[in-house]
Design a protein around this motif. Structure first.
Motif, short mmCIF file in Angstrom:
data_model
loop_
_atom_site.label_atom_id
_atom_site.label_comp_id
_atom_site.label_asym_id
_atom_site.label_seq_id
_atom_site.Cartn_x
_atom_site.Cartn_y
_atom_site.Cartn_z
N GLU A 1 0.82 -1.21 0.00
CA GLU A 1 0.00 0.00 0.00
C GLU A 1 0.86 1.27 0.00
N VAL A 2 1.90 1.31 0.83
CA VAL A 2 2.73 2.52 0.86
C VAL A 2 3.55 2.66 -0.41
N MET A 3 3.95 1.53 -1.02
CA MET A 3 4.68 1.59 -2.27
C MET A 3 3.80 2.15 -3.38
N ILE A 4 2.56 1.68 -3.44
CA ILE A 4 1.63 2.17 -4.46
C ILE A 4 1.33 3.64 -4.24
N ARG A 5 1.10 4.02 -3.00
CA ARG A 5 0.79 5.42 -2.68
C ARG A 5 1.94 6.34 -3.10
N HIS A 6 3.18 5.94 -2.83
CA HIS A 6 4.33 6.76 -3.22
C HIS A 6 4.41 6.89 -4.75
N TYR A 7 4.16 5.78 -5.45
CA TYR A 7 4.19 5.82 -6.91
C TYR A 7 3.12 6.76 -7.46
N VAL A 8 1.91 6.67 -6.92
CA VAL A 8 0.81 7.51 -7.39
C VAL A 8 1.12 8.99 -7.13
N GLU A 9 1.68 9.29 -5.96
CA GLU A 9 1.96 10.67 -5.60
C GLU A 9 3.13 11.27 -6.37
N THR A 10 4.14 10.45 -6.69
CA THR A 10 5.37 10.99 -7.27
C THR A 10 5.67 10.49 -8.69
N GLY A 11 5.13 9.32 -9.06
CA GLY A 11 5.49 8.70 -10.33
C GLY A 11 6.81 7.96 -10.28
N HIS A 12 7.41 7.88 -9.09
CA HIS A 12 8.69 7.19 -8.92
C HIS A 12 8.47 5.70 -8.71
#
Length: 50
Positions: free
Chosen positions: A23-34
């Motif tokens: 969940e935190v990995m997906i959230r970071h990707y959605v927020e930053t595109g990283h």
């Protein structure tokens, strides 16, 4: 212990639960595109926390 890590911005998050880690990995990707990768906490990192 699993750790989510982003090499682009050196963001990391340590969690106890693999489901929460996803969940935190997906959230970071959605927020930053990283892209984020999962790593295991190294023994040397654990010593620094003590």
């Amino acid at each position: 212990m699993p750790v989510a890590y982003c090499e682009e911005c050196e963001w990391s998050r340590r969690v106890d639960d693999d489901g929460e880690l996803n969940e935190v990995m997906i959230r970071h990707y959605v927020e930053t595109g990283h892209s984020v990768e999962q790593r295991e906490l190294r023994e040397s990192d654990r010593e620094l926390e003590s």
